[in-house]
Enzyme design. Sequence first.
Site, PDB file in Angstrom:
ATOM      1  CE  LYS A 119      -3.471  -2.569   2.406  1.00  0.00           C
ATOM      2  NZ  LYS A 119      -4.711  -2.925   1.655  1.00  0.00           N
ATOM      3  CE  LYS A 197      -3.041 -12.032  -0.647  1.00  0.00           C
ATOM      4  NZ  LYS A 197      -2.984 -11.150   0.562  1.00  0.00           N
ATOM      5  CE  LYS A 200      -9.917  -4.927  -3.510  1.00  0.00           C
ATOM      6  NZ  LYS A 200      -9.541  -3.401  -3.183  1.00  0.00           N
TER       7      LYS A 200
END
Length: 335
Positions: A119, A197, A200
């Site tokens: 992030k 992985k 989204k």
Amino acid sequence: MSDKKIILTGDRPSGRLHLGHYVGSLKNRVQLQDKYKQFVLIADQQALTDNYENPDKVRQNVYEVMLDYLAVGLDPEKTTFVIQSLVPEIAELTMYFMNLVTVERLQRNPTVKSEMKDKGFGKNVPAGFLCYPVSQAADITIFKANLVPVGADQLPVLEQTNELVRRFNRIYGNVLSEIEPLVGEVARLCGIDGSAKMSKSLNNAIYLSDSEKEIEKKIKSMYTDPKHLRVEDPGKIEGNVVFAFLDAFDEDKKLVAELKAQYKKGGLGDSVVKKRLNEVLQKFLQPIRERREAYAKDPARVMAILQRGTEQARQVAEKTMQEVRKAMKIDYFSK
Ligand code: TRP
């Protein structure tokens, strides 16, 4: 309620659920809902720790995630659906747990560390985000859960939960129970681009709600073996997304073994393997999509299921909090 063992698990409503969620955790939840008393929590407060600027997104996804749950076969008669923010006792317990963990320990959690990196928080991580494992420990323990079905990436968070339980019980007395994580048979599903992985944020997911066309398109774009240029060339299975998905979803294991052998030897084109995967995934996702569409015709009913579950869950949480307040000697006015 009976002496059935208890499951608590949940998801952040920051997007629709995808196949990674299914193999990691949803499949186990559907299978175990008969045997356990199961609570499934939509962790909107946790989603807000990094989506605090997007309340509309979180709100919309509470509904989308509910649809995904119902679509995969979680049954409101067997599973209690809970919205986290409307069980304020969870936030209350979080507050007390906060004293039992150090900032240093929070910063060491590998799941949180890697999410912070994804992030791009750097040093500017919101305190709420850094502390989400503490609030997750409260989600779980307030329902006195025994078992927590989750994707493999959540294991470090559950380890922290058990640390908090042990610390709490040692200081205040035996009120809370340690938990056992349960990871799906396919612990982690890779993304269609070959990343470790499916997620989204990496834009490499196949969603439970994807249309037939979207699924087909995503399978066509899947990463295979970049060196497998001609049909007659030998191909690699390791790291080949199409085979990873066949392993996860194709029930005809014998056929998959044959395809693998032929691919390795040479003489099997990617398009043939992708065609098989398309058949398998379409067959798997079609009934899920149809059930989703049926529920989506009646949003009020979907939200009423969530409301009813939340009310039931709140009673359980309040009961645990009474024990917690007593153990912590803050039950000032009760007899
Ligand atoms: N952190 C979990 C995830 O990102 C979601 C979650 C919130 C959760 N509360 C929970 C999972 C309690 C298990 C138990 O997927």
